[in-house]
Design a protein around this motif. Structure first.
Motif, PDB file in Angstrom:
ATOM      1  N   SER A   5      42.711 123.133 -16.214  1.00  0.00           N
ATOM      2  CA  SER A   5      41.964 123.334 -14.967  1.00  0.00           C
ATOM      3  C   SER A   5      40.474 123.503 -15.253  1.00  0.00           C
ATOM      4  O   SER A   5      39.638 122.993 -14.502  1.00  0.00           O
ATOM      5  CB  SER A   5      42.498 124.530 -14.175  1.00  0.00           C
ATOM      6  OG  SER A   5      42.286 125.730 -14.872  1.00  0.00           O
ATOM      7  N   GLN A   6      40.114 124.179 -16.357  1.00  0.00           N
ATOM      8  CA  GLN A   6      38.697 124.312 -16.710  1.00  0.00           C
ATOM      9  C   GLN A   6      38.114 122.939 -17.058  1.00  0.00           C
ATOM     10  O   GLN A   6      37.016 122.606 -16.626  1.00  0.00           O
ATOM     11  CB  GLN A   6      38.483 125.275 -17.882  1.00  0.00           C
ATOM     12  CG  GLN A   6      37.001 125.408 -18.233  1.00  0.00           C
ATOM     13  CD  GLN A   6      36.728 126.082 -19.567  1.00  0.00           C
ATOM     14  OE1 GLN A   6      37.604 126.139 -20.434  1.00  0.00           O
ATOM     15  NE2 GLN A   6      35.530 126.572 -19.732  1.00  0.00           N
ATOM     16  N   GLU A  36      37.550 121.059 -13.905  1.00  0.00           N
ATOM     17  CA  GLU A  36      36.384 121.583 -13.191  1.00  0.00           C
ATOM     18  C   GLU A  36      35.086 121.109 -13.836  1.00  0.00           C
ATOM     19  O   GLU A  36      34.121 120.769 -13.144  1.00  0.00           O
ATOM     20  CB  GLU A  36      36.423 123.113 -13.152  1.00  0.00           C
ATOM     21  CG  GLU A  36      37.460 123.667 -12.217  1.00  0.00           C
ATOM     22  CD  GLU A  36      37.460 125.186 -12.208  1.00  0.00           C
ATOM     23  OE1 GLU A  36      36.402 125.771 -11.914  1.00  0.00           O
ATOM     24  OE2 GLU A  36      38.514 125.775 -12.505  1.00  0.00           O
ATOM     25  N   ASP A  61      34.605 117.462 -12.898  1.00  0.00           N
ATOM     26  CA  ASP A  61      34.121 117.376 -11.514  1.00  0.00           C
ATOM     27  C   ASP A  61      32.652 117.762 -11.431  1.00  0.00           C
ATOM     28  O   ASP A  61      31.872 117.133 -10.715  1.00  0.00           O
ATOM     29  CB  ASP A  61      34.946 118.270 -10.595  1.00  0.00           C
ATOM     30  CG  ASP A  61      36.343 117.732 -10.337  1.00  0.00           C
ATOM     31  OD1 ASP A  61      36.604 116.546 -10.626  1.00  0.00           O
ATOM     32  OD2 ASP A  61      37.188 118.517  -9.846  1.00  0.00           O
ATOM     33  N   SER A  62      32.276 118.790 -12.165  1.00  0.00           N
ATOM     34  CA  SER A  62      30.882 119.238 -12.173  1.00  0.00           C
ATOM     35  C   SER A  62      29.972 118.153 -12.743  1.00  0.00           C
ATOM     36  O   SER A  62      28.871 117.921 -12.234  1.00  0.00           O
ATOM     37  CB  SER A  62      30.754 120.542 -12.979  1.00  0.00           C
ATOM     38  OG  SER A  62      29.427 121.007 -12.964  1.00  0.00           O
ATOM     39  N   GLU A  66      24.032 122.664  -9.081  1.00  0.00           N
ATOM     40  CA  GLU A  66      25.142 122.091  -9.849  1.00  0.00           C
ATOM     41  C   GLU A  66      25.088 122.523 -11.316  1.00  0.00           C
ATOM     42  O   GLU A  66      26.117 122.738 -11.946  1.00  0.00           O
ATOM     43  CB  GLU A  66      25.158 120.572  -9.733  1.00  0.00           C
ATOM     44  CG  GLU A  66      25.535 120.068  -8.363  1.00  0.00           C
ATOM     45  CD  GLU A  66      26.872 120.580  -7.854  1.00  0.00           C
ATOM     46  OE1 GLU A  66      27.777 120.887  -8.663  1.00  0.00           O
ATOM     47  OE2 GLU A  66      27.015 120.680  -6.622  1.00  0.00           O
ATOM     48  N   VAL A 115      26.511 125.938 -11.662  1.00  0.00           N
ATOM     49  CA  VAL A 115      27.965 125.867 -11.682  1.00  0.00           C
ATOM     50  C   VAL A 115      28.442 125.509 -13.095  1.00  0.00           C
ATOM     51  O   VAL A 115      29.345 126.138 -13.648  1.00  0.00           O
ATOM     52  CB  VAL A 115      28.498 124.849 -10.653  1.00  0.00           C
ATOM     53  CG1 VAL A 115      29.988 124.586 -10.843  1.00  0.00           C
ATOM     54  CG2 VAL A 115      28.211 125.337  -9.236  1.00  0.00           C
ATOM     55  N   LEU A 152      30.790 127.586 -15.667  1.00  0.00           N
ATOM     56  CA  LEU A 152      32.046 127.034 -16.182  1.00  0.00           C
ATOM     57  C   LEU A 152      32.106 127.094 -17.708  1.00  0.00           C
ATOM     58  O   LEU A 152      33.142 127.424 -18.277  1.00  0.00           O
ATOM     59  CB  LEU A 152      32.209 125.584 -15.735  1.00  0.00           C
ATOM     60  CG  LEU A 152      32.591 125.352 -14.282  1.00  0.00           C
ATOM     61  CD1 LEU A 152      32.477 123.874 -13.929  1.00  0.00           C
ATOM     62  CD2 LEU A 152      33.997 125.859 -14.012  1.00  0.00           C
TER      63      LEU A 152
END
Length: 110
Positions: A6-7, A10, A13-14, A100, A103, A107
């Motif tokens: 999941s990381q 993410e 996606d980032s 962004e 984010v 992460l």
């Protein structure tokens, strides 16, 4: 510490959102700078590349490779402060890109 799927998702996606922001402000380039521009010993290749070029051709490119090759992602990131400095006093707004990058910093750095 191993990274969860999941990381990794993410972070991927980032990366896409960072690319979209670079495109939105007209900073995404279709052609890479000359190879010697990457030979810099300065952080972010600040003496040979614009920060946005470094983001595209070094940061984004390397993270994509790490994800594709299922390798360990960096555990520290501090891109947002550099972006804030880059856009200070410039006519184009880097607010969306800075958000962004914040984010991404969160992460990677936790």
């Amino acid at each position: 510490m191993s990274q969860s799927s999941s990381q990794i998702a993410e972070v991927a996606d980032s990366l896409l959102r960072i690319e979209m922001q670079l495109r939105q402000i007209g900073a995404w380039e279709s052609k890479a700078p000359p190879p010697e521009a990457f030979d810099s010993t300065q952080p972010f290749c600040i003496d040979t590349l614009e920060f946005t070029q470094w983001l595209q051709f070094v940061f984004v490119a390397r993270l994509k490779i790490l994800i594709e090759e299922d390798r360990t992602l960096p555990s520290v990131s501090g891109m947002a402060p550099m972006a804030e400095e880059h856009f200070r006093g410039r006519p184009e707004s880097g607010e969306g890109l800075i958000r962004e990058l914040e984010v991404m910093d969160e992460l990677l750095s936790g």
